[in-house]
Each structure stands twice: as C-alpha cells, then as structure tokens.
Design a protein around this motif. Structure first.
Motif, PDB file in Angstrom:
ATOM      1  N   GLU A 291      35.510  54.698  46.004  1.00  0.00           N
ATOM      2  CA  GLU A 291      36.187  54.778  47.306  1.00  0.00           C
ATOM      3  C   GLU A 291      35.464  53.925  48.346  1.00  0.00           C
ATOM      4  OE1 GLU A 291      38.987  56.254  48.084  1.00  0.00           O
ATOM      5  OE2 GLU A 291      39.312  57.227  46.135  1.00  0.00           O
ATOM      6  N   GLY A 292      34.158  53.783  48.134  1.00  0.00           N
ATOM      7  CA  GLY A 292      33.351  53.070  49.117  1.00  0.00           C
ATOM      8  C   GLY A 292      33.388  51.560  48.983  1.00  0.00           C
ATOM      9  N   LEU A 293      34.128  51.047  47.978  1.00  0.00           N
ATOM     10  CA  LEU A 293      34.108  49.596  47.774  1.00  0.00           C
ATOM     11  C   LEU A 293      34.775  48.882  48.940  1.00  0.00           C
ATOM     12  CD1 LEU A 293      33.332  47.369  45.647  1.00  0.00           C
ATOM     13  CD2 LEU A 293      35.785  47.262  45.204  1.00  0.00           C
ATOM     14  N   ARG A 294      34.065  47.878  49.488  1.00  0.00           N
ATOM     15  CA  ARG A 294      34.612  47.142  50.629  1.00  0.00           C
ATOM     16  C   ARG A 294      34.672  45.652  50.373  1.00  0.00           C
ATOM     17  NH1 ARG A 294      31.287  48.874  55.622  1.00  0.00           N
ATOM     18  NH2 ARG A 294      33.204  48.306  56.703  1.00  0.00           N
ATOM     19  N   VAL A 295      33.796  45.193  49.501  1.00  0.00           N
ATOM     20  CA  VAL A 295      33.771  43.762  49.192  1.00  0.00           C
ATOM     21  C   VAL A 295      33.841  43.599  47.679  1.00  0.00           C
ATOM     22  CG1 VAL A 295      32.498  41.602  49.422  1.00  0.00           C
ATOM     23  CG2 VAL A 295      32.266  43.374  51.180  1.00  0.00           C
ATOM     24  N   LEU A 296      34.859  42.896  47.217  1.00  0.00           N
ATOM     25  CA  LEU A 296      34.976  42.637  45.785  1.00  0.00           C
ATOM     26  C   LEU A 296      34.764  41.151  45.546  1.00  0.00           C
ATOM     27  CD1 LEU A 296      35.639  43.659  42.905  1.00  0.00           C
ATOM     28  CD2 LEU A 296      38.021  43.047  43.361  1.00  0.00           C
ATOM     29  N   VAL A 297      33.762  40.848  44.742  1.00  0.00           N
ATOM     30  CA  VAL A 297      33.434  39.468  44.435  1.00  0.00           C
ATOM     31  C   VAL A 297      33.938  39.152  43.036  1.00  0.00           C
ATOM     32  CG1 VAL A 297      31.547  37.842  44.079  1.00  0.00           C
ATOM     33  CG2 VAL A 297      31.360  39.582  45.873  1.00  0.00           C
ATOM     34  N   MET A 298      34.621  38.020  42.897  1.00  0.00           N
ATOM     35  CA  MET A 298      35.109  37.637  41.575  1.00  0.00           C
ATOM     36  C   MET A 298      34.682  36.206  41.283  1.00  0.00           C
ATOM     37  SD  MET A 298      38.898  39.220  41.877  1.00  0.00           S
ATOM     38  CE  MET A 298      39.101  39.488  40.141  1.00  0.00           C
ATOM     39  N   ASP A 299      33.938  36.054  40.192  1.00  0.00           N
ATOM     40  CA  ASP A 299      33.444  34.724  39.809  1.00  0.00           C
ATOM     41  C   ASP A 299      34.335  34.181  38.697  1.00  0.00           C
ATOM     42  OD1 ASP A 299      31.976  32.426  39.412  1.00  0.00           O
ATOM     43  OD2 ASP A 299      30.050  33.444  39.246  1.00  0.00           O
ATOM     44  N   GLU A 300      35.175  33.222  39.013  1.00  0.00           N
ATOM     45  CA  GLU A 300      36.052  32.552  38.051  1.00  0.00           C
ATOM     46  C   GLU A 300      36.944  33.512  37.251  1.00  0.00           C
ATOM     47  OE1 GLU A 300      36.336  29.379  37.558  1.00  0.00           O
ATOM     48  OE2 GLU A 300      34.582  28.468  38.490  1.00  0.00           O
ATOM     49  N   PRO A 301      37.707  34.356  37.938  1.00  0.00           N
ATOM     50  CA  PRO A 301      38.480  35.368  37.192  1.00  0.00           C
ATOM     51  C   PRO A 301      39.606  34.786  36.341  1.00  0.00           C
ATOM     52  CG  PRO A 301      39.101  35.412  39.498  1.00  0.00           C
ATOM     53  CD  PRO A 301      37.922  34.483  39.386  1.00  0.00           C
ATOM     54  N   THR A 302      40.072  33.590  36.652  1.00  0.00           N
ATOM     55  CA  THR A 302      41.216  33.067  35.906  1.00  0.00           C
ATOM     56  C   THR A 302      40.822  31.959  34.917  1.00  0.00           C
ATOM     57  OG1 THR A 302      41.730  31.449  37.631  1.00  0.00           O
ATOM     58  CG2 THR A 302      42.818  33.582  37.794  1.00  0.00           C
ATOM     59  N   ALA A 303      39.507  31.691  34.826  1.00  0.00           N
ATOM     60  CA  ALA A 303      39.054  30.546  34.017  1.00  0.00           C
ATOM     61  C   ALA A 303      39.555  30.608  32.574  1.00  0.00           C
ATOM     62  CB  ALA A 303      37.536  30.444  34.051  1.00  0.00           C
ATOM     63  N   ALA A 304      39.612  31.810  31.999  1.00  0.00           N
ATOM     64  CA  ALA A 304      39.964  31.911  30.582  1.00  0.00           C
ATOM     65  C   ALA A 304      41.422  32.333  30.375  1.00  0.00           C
ATOM     66  CB  ALA A 304      39.019  32.902  29.893  1.00  0.00           C
ATOM     67  N   LEU A 305      42.211  32.338  31.444  1.00  0.00           N
ATOM     68  CA  LEU A 305      43.566  32.887  31.346  1.00  0.00           C
ATOM     69  C   LEU A 305      44.642  31.799  31.312  1.00  0.00           C
ATOM     70  CD1 LEU A 305      43.341  35.837  33.913  1.00  0.00           C
ATOM     71  CD2 LEU A 305      42.776  35.845  31.478  1.00  0.00           C
ATOM     72  N   GLY A 306      45.746  32.110  30.646  1.00  0.00           N
ATOM     73  CA  GLY A 306      46.905  31.231  30.663  1.00  0.00           C
ATOM     74  C   GLY A 306      47.657  31.372  31.974  1.00  0.00           C
ATOM     75  N   PRO A 307      48.716  30.568  32.174  1.00  0.00           N
ATOM     76  CA  PRO A 307      49.437  30.552  33.454  1.00  0.00           C
ATOM     77  C   PRO A 307      50.033  31.907  33.860  1.00  0.00           C
ATOM     78  CG  PRO A 307      50.332  28.899  31.928  1.00  0.00           C
ATOM     79  CD  PRO A 307      49.195  29.554  31.229  1.00  0.00           C
ATOM     80  N   GLN A 308      50.635  32.619  32.894  1.00  0.00           N
ATOM     81  CA  GLN A 308      51.249  33.913  33.230  1.00  0.00           C
ATOM     82  C   GLN A 308      50.209  34.937  33.647  1.00  0.00           C
ATOM     83  OE1 GLN A 308      53.595  35.574  30.111  1.00  0.00           O
ATOM     84  NE2 GLN A 308      55.483  35.228  31.264  1.00  0.00           N
ATOM     85  N   GLU A 309      49.127  34.982  32.880  1.00  0.00           N
ATOM     86  CA  GLU A 309      48.058  35.939  33.161  1.00  0.00           C
ATOM     87  C   GLU A 309      47.355  35.577  34.459  1.00  0.00           C
ATOM     88  OE1 GLU A 309      46.067  37.328  29.531  1.00  0.00           O
ATOM     89  OE2 GLU A 309      47.746  38.459  30.306  1.00  0.00           O
ATOM     90  N   THR A 310      47.252  34.296  34.727  1.00  0.00           N
ATOM     91  CA  THR A 310      46.662  33.840  35.990  1.00  0.00           C
ATOM     92  C   THR A 310      47.509  34.337  37.150  1.00  0.00           C
ATOM     93  OG1 THR A 310      45.647  31.890  35.003  1.00  0.00           O
ATOM     94  CG2 THR A 310      46.082  31.798  37.361  1.00  0.00           C
ATOM     95  N   ALA A 311      48.821  34.183  37.034  1.00  0.00           N
ATOM     96  CA  ALA A 311      49.719  34.628  38.105  1.00  0.00           C
ATOM     97  C   ALA A 311      49.559  36.125  38.338  1.00  0.00           C
ATOM     98  CB  ALA A 311      51.159  34.287  37.742  1.00  0.00           C
ATOM     99  N   ARG A 312      49.439  36.898  37.252  1.00  0.00           N
ATOM    100  CA  ARG A 312      49.261  38.345  37.399  1.00  0.00           C
ATOM    101  C   ARG A 312      47.934  38.675  38.071  1.00  0.00           C
ATOM    102  NH1 ARG A 312      50.972  39.093  31.771  1.00  0.00           N
ATOM    103  NH2 ARG A 312      53.239  39.189  31.808  1.00  0.00           N
ATOM    104  N   THR A 313      46.903  37.943  37.699  1.00  0.00           N
ATOM    105  CA  THR A 313      45.591  38.209  38.288  1.00  0.00           C
ATOM    106  C   THR A 313      45.584  37.869  39.776  1.00  0.00           C
ATOM    107  OG1 THR A 313      44.498  37.862  36.164  1.00  0.00           O
ATOM    108  CG2 THR A 313      43.120  37.667  38.119  1.00  0.00           C
ATOM    109  N   LEU A 314      46.282  36.800  40.153  1.00  0.00           N
ATOM    110  CA  LEU A 314      46.346  36.443  41.580  1.00  0.00           C
ATOM    111  C   LEU A 314      47.098  37.521  42.361  1.00  0.00           C
ATOM    112  CD1 LEU A 314      47.038  32.585  41.373  1.00  0.00           C
ATOM    113  CD2 LEU A 314      44.848  33.765  41.693  1.00  0.00           C
TER     114      LEU A 314
END
Ligand code: ATP
Ligand code: MG
Length: 252
Positions: A166-189
């Motif tokens: 509940e306390g999370l305020r800042v979420l850092v993501m390092d290259e979350p879509t690097a290994a994903l295809g176009p559809q999965e990238t769109a979902r992640t975005l």
C-alpha cells in the motif's frame, strides 16, 4: 502533477574505483507521472536508479522524498520509503505459481488450532484482486507455474508484487519491454499507465523511444554519466531526444 517533486535527486555522483558512472546528476519525478530515462549503453541509467532504490550509495549528492532527505543504506530501506523496482530479469521463482511469487518471503498465514499455516486461498484471491484492480490484468491461469505464462503476464506478476504494498509511491522499471513482442509491449505500456493513474510516480528506463513517446510525460536524457537535458514528451520529438542521446557534435 503536484508541485513538490515526490523524488528529488541532486548532484548525484557515483564512482566505481576509477570509473565515474554518474557525474553531478539531478533528477526529479512527480506523483502521477511517468518519467522516462533514456541514454546510450553505459550512460548511467541503471546506476542512477540503483542509487535511488538503495542498491548503491552515491559517492556524492542527496536524495529527497517528498522534500525529506533520505539516506538509503540498503534496498530494503528504499522499499520501506515506498520505492521499489522491477528489473528486466524479473526475479520471479518460475517453478512457483503466481500467488506464491506475489507473496514470496512475505507469505500470508492463518492460524488453525494454534498452528500457523499458509493461507493459500487468500494469497490467490489477493493476487487475482491486485492484478485486476491495480493493473487491469487477468491471468490465463493461477494454477500453472509462472514460467508457463507469457512474458507480459510474468511482467504483470512482478509488478503486482511491487504494487501490492500500500505504501508504494515510486515504481522503477528498467527496460520492461526489452524482451517482449509488440502485443505484449502494448499491454505492458497499458499497465504502466494504470499504475500512473493511481498517483504513483513511474520511472521507466527504456531504449525504445517509441515506448517512451507512447507512455511518458517527461524524458530525462543521460549521456556519458551526465544528465544532458529533461524535456516534456508532448513538446519534444524522437529526433530531438535522439540528438540529445548521441550528442550534438556527433549528430551534426
Ligand atoms: N558495479 C559496477 N562497477 C564498475 N563499473 C560499473 C558498475 N556498474 C556500472 N558501471 C559502469 O558505470 C557506467 C554506467 O553503467 P550503467 O549500467 O548505469 O549504464 P546504463 O545506462 O544502464 O547502460 P545500459 O543501457 O547498457 O543498461 C558504465 O561505464 C559501467 O561500466
Ligand atoms: Mg542499464
């Protein structure tokens, strides 16, 4: 966007022996925005967010959260302050099911006849709830091992684990879509937008300027360990950002 930055890093320098990974870097991130960090390989992106998440201690410089100075001596301390990260290597236990991953090292228990046992039912329902309510994601299966899920769904489990707090305020993501295809990238975005809409600050490291321009509000550009500029996404272009990444003299 609020006026006071949720995250303010000032004058951050990080040296590893003779290597200067970061040189006098300032970074700000606001609640309810996606801040993208871009830059070439070795520009200092990962080091910068590892300083923010307490994995590394800065050689120089200060970090403020909500205007309060913090000094993280470990990643655990950053998590306590509401800052967590999802790395490209998702650190999921692939042989366990999604609920077991969500609560890994943090298992929910119940007491029956004075004996404490795992509350598998509640961990499952909580996993389902967090995925749906906070990320808008429904998993294909909650029973299968996590390795059988698609890359995008595995990503969702890793993010759900971070946002469960509940306390999370800042979420850092390092290259979350690097290994994903176009559809999965769109979902992640989409999922990143959902997290932002809940008022969190999302800091996204990406090599994909398409992704950056799709999802971010501002772009922080790193070059050779320094911040060479911050632009508003809506007022910039991929060409401009690319020029900042490679440097004017090389682009000319
Ligand atoms: N633990 C370390 N020890 C020594 N040097 C390091 C360490 N971590 C990073 N560096 C160096 O610091 C610089 C910045 O590295 P960093 O990983 O932050 O770059 P990056 O922008 O994330 O690159 P990439 O896009 O390849 O992920 C590089 O020169 C790197 O070699
Ligand atoms: Mg990196």
């Amino acid at each position: 966007m609020a006026d006071t930055p949720l995250v303010q890093m000032t004058g951050i320098t990080k040296r590893f022996g003779g290597v200067t990974a970061l040189q006098n870097v300032d970074l700000t991130a606001y609640a309810g925005e996606v801040l993208a960090i871009v830059g070439d390989n070795g520009a200092g992106k990962s080091t910068l967010i590892k300083v923010l998440t307490g994995v590394y201690q800065p050689t120089e410089g200060q970090i403020f959260i909500d205007g309060q100075k913090v000094d993280f001596s470990s990643h655990a301390e950053a998590i306590d302050a509401g800052i967590d990260a999802v790395y490209q290597t998702l650190a999921l236990a692939d042989h366990l099911d999604p609920a077991a991953n969500m609560f890994l090292g943090n298992e929910l228990t119940k007491t029956i006849f004075g004996i404490e046992i795992l509350d598998n039912k509640r961990m499952r329902s909580e996993t389902e709830r967090v995925l749906m309510e906070r990320l808008g994601v429904k998993l294909k299966s909650l029973d299968a091992p996590t390795e059988s899920l698609s890359g995008g769904q595995r990503q969702a489990v890793a993010i759900a684990r971070a946002v469960y707090s509940e306390g999370l305020r800042v979420l850092v993501m390092d290259e979350p879509t690097a290994a994903l295809g176009p559809q999965e990238t769109a979902r992640t975005l989409k999922l990143i937008k959902n997290v932002k809409a809940q008022g969190l600050a999302v800091i996204l490291i990406s090599h994909s300027l398409d992704d950056v321009f799709e999802v971010s509000d501002r772009v922080h550009v790193q070059r050779r360990g320094q911040c060479v500029g911050v632009v508003k996404t809506s007022e910039s272009s991929t060409q401009e950002v690319l020029g900042m990444i490679v440097g004017a003299e090389e682009a000319a």
